[in-house]
Design an enzyme around this catalytic site. Structure first.
Site, PDB file in Angstrom:
ATOM      1  N   HIS A   1       6.770   1.005 -18.395  1.00  0.00           N
ATOM      2  CA  HIS A   1       7.657   0.503 -19.455  1.00  0.00           C
ATOM      3  C   HIS A   1       7.821  -1.000 -19.242  1.00  0.00           C
ATOM      4  O   HIS A   1       8.557  -1.443 -18.372  1.00  0.00           O
ATOM      5  CB  HIS A   1       9.010   1.210 -19.392  1.00  0.00           C
ATOM      6  CG  HIS A   1       9.883   0.966 -20.583  1.00  0.00           C
ATOM      7  ND1 HIS A   1      10.476  -0.245 -20.840  1.00  0.00           N
ATOM      8  CD2 HIS A   1      10.248   1.783 -21.601  1.00  0.00           C
ATOM      9  CE1 HIS A   1      11.185  -0.165 -21.949  1.00  0.00           C
ATOM     10  NE2 HIS A   1      11.057   1.054 -22.437  1.00  0.00           N
TER      11      HIS A   1
ATOM     12  N   CYS B   1      12.981   4.640 -28.564  1.00  0.00           N
ATOM     13  CA  CYS B   1      11.932   3.971 -27.805  1.00  0.00           C
ATOM     14  C   CYS B   1      11.228   5.053 -26.999  1.00  0.00           C
ATOM     15  O   CYS B   1      11.464   6.244 -27.212  1.00  0.00           O
ATOM     16  CB  CYS B   1      12.494   2.864 -26.911  1.00  0.00           C
ATOM     17  SG  CYS B   1      13.457   3.475 -25.527  1.00  0.00           S
TER      18      CYS B   1
END
Length: 678
Positions: free
Chosen positions: A599, A447
């Site tokens: 995020h 990620c």
């Protein structure tokens, strides 16, 4: 075959943690309520004899006791959720199945209110239903069956005229049917199983109790690395042993008996399979942490002090030992084996001293006070001298073995210098090597913050090498490794994938002369940069973000943001530097050169872009308040662990972070000032 069985056992063990996690809250209510009604506490605090306070104490005792009275049902629902990936439909199905099974068994065996209290019959009243007593095992069986029904039928299709009952709605229907069928063999065979369990537990406890408690402590500790200890101790805590309470009800299991005896104020006879934890967790392991600190290299002691100090305090207060145990488990298995032996001996010693202590969570100071000191029903003070002796043993044994065999416990690791000068083109090759090579990779993913690799053999992974390559941290969860390389994680993963496919080869080494060195451009930093809220919501401290990579500031400093709606806006004027392919994270650079990572949610990379709509592209110029992204907050809430959105400054360096004293904020409201004192 073995690996598949082992994996299933691990899943069951993890599923048991959900219902077990409820017990501390119940134990807290029961312990405080019982203590307030006891003569010992009333002697020192006479004002609690007030009628109103005693009424509250009775209610607290009752509130805690009702949880323990209904443990089988709680286990049924908890196991179902745990084995069905957290879906609440499985819990509803388990509740339905538990009711149906008990009602059917009671009717089949002609159990009535008249004979339900006959302890010799094995009957009990469950949620007001006269039925066969199957205890926690019956709940676990129903929970596993409900999870099976969910996994089998949650996406079933039916003809259009039955479409309302398709999908998840079909699961409780199937569960009612299967549990009705299950009730008949259970009614037939369970009495024999219960008789066998009783005979086994009586033989185990009566023939050689000392050996039994030693082996329990020893084996339970050895099973912790495999995650199977929850399965092992469940029968001892919830089924083995029997005791009749004042109401004539037969109570099974060491923990359940202990709690019932505390609640009734009866003489304590239980606790044999819990009490040995207290000297180890409160004294032994903290002393082992001190030994690890004292044997660390001088240059590493400051870091090790923080690591071991936190782990030791956690063990002492709560009895959570994994952070400390896993610091030496893999690098020094002999230490862990010695630890397991000492754990078993602790159970034996307290048994021989006729101490009866128990807990609802673990053998830490909190449970020691609530269920040992305050009730004052046993020789709780004997734990202290035993613990002091254990502290000396743990300290000197650990110190001797670490130095004798040169174990690489925290702070004693060899420095890995061979990778530190990796160029960008060499980095993925070296990361692959540090992960144990191509043949050790089972699954590769990433990620925007970390490289996620499932490996075949964790022992082949060079954790120190990964850190030397630039990983700010390495998390280990089973065979799953998470190396925190920040925004370049996805590129590393991409390159590693190409290397494994043979599409790129390692570059040739070249000699770089001084004339070929890159020109360095110095950008003058602004004295202050303001960061504004990226939407409506709440600001929380970074330490409260439910992901230790962010909470421990491995990526950088900042805050957590909980969005109240689906609009994410630019927190300052600047440029879009990175948008992750799954759109769950975006990297920005302010006009003053400050880099910020937004995020959105936790572990949202697994959503593969579902629920995210981006309105900007890489290298786009953005202005404060400009909409960057629209998110489906309901979808993310339902499919991700959390919507908490870390706002991380990745190049803070020597600048100071000043967080505004705000909680509820609106878009474009000032939340952070970054100050450069130079």
């Amino acid at each position: 075959m073995f690996k598949k069985l082992f994996g299933q056992l691990q899943r069951i063990g993890k599923a048991l943690m959900l219902p077990v996690a409820i017990l501390p809250a119940a134990g807290l209510l029961l312990a405080i309520g019982t203590a307030m009604q006891g003569e010992s506490l009333q002697h020192y605090l006479p004002f609690i004899q007030n009628g109103g306070i005693q009424s509250v104490a009775e209610m607290m005792t009752g509130a805690g006791g009702i949880i323990f009275d209904n443990l089988p049902m709680i286990f049924a629902m908890g196991v179902a959720i745990g084995l069905a990936s957290g879906d609440g439909v499985a819990a509803i199905a388990a509740f339905v199945g538990y009711l149906v099974m008990n009602k059917t068994m009671g009717a089949f065996l002609h159990v009535s209110p008249d004979n339900v209290n006959d302890a010799a019959s094995g009957y009990a009243s469950v949620l007001g239903i006269p039925t066969l007593q199957t205890g926690v095992f019956g709940g676990i069986i129903i929970g596993a069956l409900a999870a099976w029904c969910y996994n089998k039928f949650y996406n079933i299709s039916l003809p259009s005229y039955l479409g309302f009952f398709a999908g998840k709605r079909f699961v409780p229907i199937m569960m009612a049917t299967t549990s009705f069928i299950l009730a008949f063999p259970m009614a037939w065979i369970w009495p024999s199983i219960q008789t066998g369990l009783n005979a086994f537990s009586e033989g185990l406890l009566d023939s050689n109790t000392g050996l039994a408690v030693f082996l329990f402590g020893f084996i339970k500790r050895l099973l912790i690395p495999f995650g199977l200890h929850h399965i092992f101790h469940a029968p001892f805590w919830f089924e083995f042993g029997a005791w009749k309470n004042a109401a004539g009800e037969m109570i099974h299991g060491d923990q359940r008996i202990f709690i019932e005896q505390i609640r009734e104020g009866s003489k304590l006879t239980a606790g044999k399979f819990m009490q040995g934890e207290f000297p180890v967790m409160m004294f032994g392991l903290p002393a082992a942490a001190l030994a690890i600190y004292h044997t660390a290299k001088p240059e590493n002691k400051k870091v090790v002090a923080g690591l071991m100090g936190s782990a030791a305090l956690t063990s002492f207060l709560t009895g959570i030992t994994e952070p400390l145990e896993f610091s030496f488990l893999f690098v020094a298995p002999v230490l862990f084996f010695v630890h397991a032996i000492l754990d078993g001996l602790s159970f034996l010693i307290l048994y021989l001293l006729n101490v009866h202590l128990g807990y609802t969570f673990s053998g830490g100071f909190i449970d020691y006070v609530l269920l040992g000191v305050l009730p004052n029903k046993t020789q709780w003070w004997l734990v202290i001298p035993v613990g002091v002796v254990y502290a000396f043993i743990y300290y000197f044994v650990f110190r001797f073995l670490i130095l004798k065999f040169k174990y690489k416990t925290p702070g004693r690791e060899d420095k890995q210098a061979q990778f530190t000068n990796s160029s960008a083109s060499e980095l993925p090759f070296n990361v692959l090597k540090a992960m144990g090579g191509e043949e050790n990779i089972k699954h590769l993913d990433a990620c925007i913050t970390r490289l996620r690799v499932e490996v075949k053999e964790k022992g082949k992974v060079d954790v120190a090498g990964l850190k030397a390559l630039g990983a700010s941290g390495v998390l280990e969860v089973g065979n799953n490794m998470q190396a925190i390389f920040g925004p370049k994680s996805d590129q590393i993963k991409h390159d590693m994938s190409l290397i494994m496919k043979g599409e790129i080869t390692k570059p040739q080494e070249t000699t770089v002369t001084e004339e070929e060195s890159e020109e360095v451009v110095h950008i003058e930093r602004a004295s202050e940069v303001n960061i504004y809220a990226p939407g409506n919501g709440q600001v929380i401290p970074l330490s409260e973000v439910p992901d230790q990579v962010f909470a421990q500031k491995m990526m950088g400093d900042g805050v957590g943001f909980i969005p109240a709606d689906g609009k994410i806006v630019a927190p300052f004027d600047g440029t879009v530097k990175t948008i992750f392919p799954t759109k769950h994270a975006i990297g920005l650079e302010s006009d003053q050169g400050l880099e910020l990572l937004i995020h959105i949610g936790i572990d949202t990379v697994k959503l593969n872009g579902e629920g995210f709509e981006s309105f900007v592209e890489t290298d786009d110029r953005v202005h404060k308040g400009q909409v960057l992204m629209q998110i489906d907050l309901d979808y993310i809430t339902a499919h991700a662990p959390s919507t908490v959105t870390p706002l991380i400054i990745t190049n803070l360096e020597d600048r100071q972070l000043s967080v505004e004293d705000v909680k509820d904020v609106t878009a474009e409201q000032l939340i952070i000032k970054v100050i450069d004192d130079k």
